[in-house]
Design a protein around this motif. Structure first.
Motif, mmCIF file in Angstrom:
data_model
loop_
_atom_site.group_PDB
_atom_site.id
_atom_site.type_symbol
_atom_site.label_atom_id
_atom_site.label_comp_id
_atom_site.label_asym_id
_atom_site.label_seq_id
_atom_site.Cartn_x
_atom_site.Cartn_y
_atom_site.Cartn_z
ATOM 1 N N GLY A 75 0.804 -1.211 0.000
ATOM 2 C CA GLY A 75 0.000 0.000 0.000
ATOM 3 C C GLY A 75 0.840 1.265 0.000
ATOM 4 N N GLN A 76 2.031 1.191 0.570
ATOM 5 C CA GLN A 76 2.892 2.368 0.600
ATOM 6 C C GLN A 76 3.435 2.677 -0.793
ATOM 7 O OE1 GLN A 76 5.612 2.904 3.792
ATOM 8 N NE2 GLN A 76 4.482 1.572 5.204
ATOM 9 N N TRP A 77 3.715 1.635 -1.566
ATOM 10 C CA TRP A 77 4.133 1.834 -2.948
ATOM 11 C C TRP A 77 2.991 2.463 -3.755
ATOM 12 C CZ3 TRP A 77 9.023 1.058 -4.766
ATOM 13 C CH2 TRP A 77 9.893 0.287 -3.968
ATOM 14 N N GLU A 78 1.792 1.954 -3.516
ATOM 15 C CA GLU A 78 0.630 2.465 -4.258
ATOM 16 C C GLU A 78 0.337 3.922 -3.890
ATOM 17 O OE1 GLU A 78 -2.357 -0.286 -3.135
ATOM 18 O OE2 GLU A 78 -1.493 -1.966 -4.261
ATOM 19 N N ALA A 79 0.493 4.242 -2.604
ATOM 20 C CA ALA A 79 0.262 5.624 -2.176
ATOM 21 C C ALA A 79 1.286 6.561 -2.802
ATOM 22 C CB ALA A 79 0.332 5.710 -0.652
ATOM 23 N N ALA A 80 2.536 6.091 -2.900
ATOM 24 C CA ALA A 80 3.591 6.915 -3.497
ATOM 25 C C ALA A 80 3.337 7.125 -4.988
ATOM 26 C CB ALA A 80 4.948 6.261 -3.283
ATOM 27 N N SER A 81 2.789 6.098 -5.639
ATOM 28 C CA SER A 81 2.521 6.231 -7.077
ATOM 29 C C SER A 81 1.415 7.249 -7.341
ATOM 30 C CB SER A 81 2.139 4.871 -7.665
ATOM 31 O OG SER A 81 0.890 4.423 -7.145
ATOM 32 N N THR A 82 0.474 7.368 -6.405
ATOM 33 C CA THR A 82 -0.585 8.374 -6.583
ATOM 34 C C THR A 82 -0.032 9.785 -6.476
ATOM 35 O OG1 THR A 82 -1.141 8.381 -4.218
ATOM 36 C CG2 THR A 82 -2.312 6.806 -5.624
ATOM 37 N N LEU A 83 1.125 9.912 -5.816
ATOM 38 C CA LEU A 83 1.797 11.207 -5.711
ATOM 39 C C LEU A 83 2.770 11.419 -6.866
ATOM 40 C CD1 LEU A 83 2.578 11.193 -1.875
ATOM 41 C CD2 LEU A 83 0.732 12.391 -3.056
ATOM 42 N N ARG A 84 2.722 10.483 -7.817
ATOM 43 C CA ARG A 84 3.554 10.534 -9.021
ATOM 44 C C ARG A 84 5.050 10.466 -8.710
ATOM 45 N NH1 ARG A 84 0.488 14.830 -13.117
ATOM 46 N NH2 ARG A 84 -1.542 13.737 -13.113
ATOM 47 N N LEU A 85 5.377 9.714 -7.679
ATOM 48 C CA LEU A 85 6.789 9.466 -7.378
ATOM 49 C C LEU A 85 7.264 8.290 -8.218
ATOM 50 C CD1 LEU A 85 6.870 9.766 -3.472
ATOM 51 C CD2 LEU A 85 7.539 11.494 -5.146
ATOM 52 N N SER A 86 8.476 8.379 -8.736
ATOM 53 C CA SER A 86 9.039 7.277 -9.504
ATOM 54 C C SER A 86 9.421 6.141 -8.558
ATOM 55 C CB SER A 86 10.273 7.739 -10.273
ATOM 56 O OG SER A 86 11.332 8.044 -9.370
ATOM 57 N N HIS A 87 9.785 5.006 -9.144
ATOM 58 C CA HIS A 87 10.181 3.856 -8.324
ATOM 59 C C HIS A 87 11.352 4.225 -7.419
ATOM 60 C CE1 HIS A 87 10.949 -0.397 -7.334
ATOM 61 N NE2 HIS A 87 12.237 -0.083 -7.454
ATOM 62 N N GLN B 107 12.408 7.243 -6.544
ATOM 63 C CA GLN B 107 12.032 8.278 -5.573
ATOM 64 C C GLN B 107 11.290 7.679 -4.388
ATOM 65 O OE1 GLN B 107 9.855 10.874 -8.275
ATOM 66 N NE2 GLN B 107 11.440 12.449 -8.130
ATOM 67 N N THR B 108 10.412 6.751 -4.695
ATOM 68 C CA THR B 108 9.681 6.057 -3.627
ATOM 69 C C THR B 108 10.637 5.268 -2.743
ATOM 70 O OG1 THR B 108 7.753 5.839 -5.079
ATOM 71 C CG2 THR B 108 7.829 4.421 -3.136
#
Length: 222
Positions: free
Chosen positions: A117-129, A131-132
């Motif tokens: 879920g933390q990866w998914e939340a970061a992707s919604t903020l448009r963070l790259s792999h 950056q996440t």
């Protein structure tokens, strides 16, 4: 009195070997191992099959064979293939690759324990792999992986005593030289053991300090 005299007489030489060889060899090898471990862990978790296979093979080899055998292959075996390395270079390469394999598994285990879920939340903020990994997942990985990585560093410090078999004048080899001159193996090797114990105790204290620093914002249910 004989014990005290020998300890006092031997201490300067043993201490010099500790700071001139054992500690530098440990630190250089550990830093290299840490870099190798991070890269290998990411390859193990990669979606690219060949990358996962290469990383798995490396970890399998270095975790499945004795460190001393690896050291002998690099220092004594490589020259047969036309590859000549100094004792220091051979030791650093071997210790780094060996510890890197164990560190990679610690990092991989810590990374897989982070909820998706933390990866998914970061992707919604448009963070790259990356950056996440750097800003969100990375700090949590280090907190979880810190104890096993610290333990690996302590093990590495003790493992550097094997470097004496390839002519590196480290703490253990100096102890051997003094023993050969004094014929007092119990007294001298005990002093060597005490010096290793002091160094590793300091590292254990440092580990506890870092664990407290990295966990100060962790909320518990106590």
């Amino acid at each position: 009195m004989r014990t005290i005299e020998l300890w006092v007489e031997s201490f300067p030489s043993l201490l010099a070997a500790t700071f001139n060889a054992t500690i530098p060899l440990s630190i250089i090898s550990f830093i290299s191992a840490l870099i190798i471990g991070v890269i290998t862990a990411q390859l193990r978790l990669s979606k690219i099959k060949i990358a996962r296979a290469i990383a798995w093979f490396y970890v399998w080899i270095f975790r499945g064979t004795p460190l001393l055998v690896q050291l002998f292959i690099v220092f004594f075996g490589f020259p047969k293939a036309g590859i000549y390395l100094s004792a220091w270079t051979a030791a650093i390469i071997t210790f780094s690759l060996n510890s890197g394999a164990y560190i990679s598994e610690s990092i991989r285990g810590a990374q897989t324990s982070i909820p998706n879920g933390q990866w998914e939340a970061a992707s919604t903020l448009r963070l790259s792999h990356w950056q996440t990994l750097r800003h969100v997942i990375g700090p949590q990985i280090w907190r979880i992986a810190l104890p096993p990585i610290s333990n690996e560093f302590v093990n590495l410090v003790k493992a550097t005593s094997l470097a004496s078999v390839i002519t590196i004048t480290d703490l253990f080899q100096v102890g051997q030289q003094i023993t050969a001159r004094t014929y007092e193996p119990l007294i001298i090797y005990t002093e060597v053991a005490v010096i290793y114990l002091v160094v590793c105790t300091f590292l254990s204290w440092l580990q506890s300090f870092l664990e407290k620093k990295t966990s100060k914002y962790v909320v518990t249910n106590d």
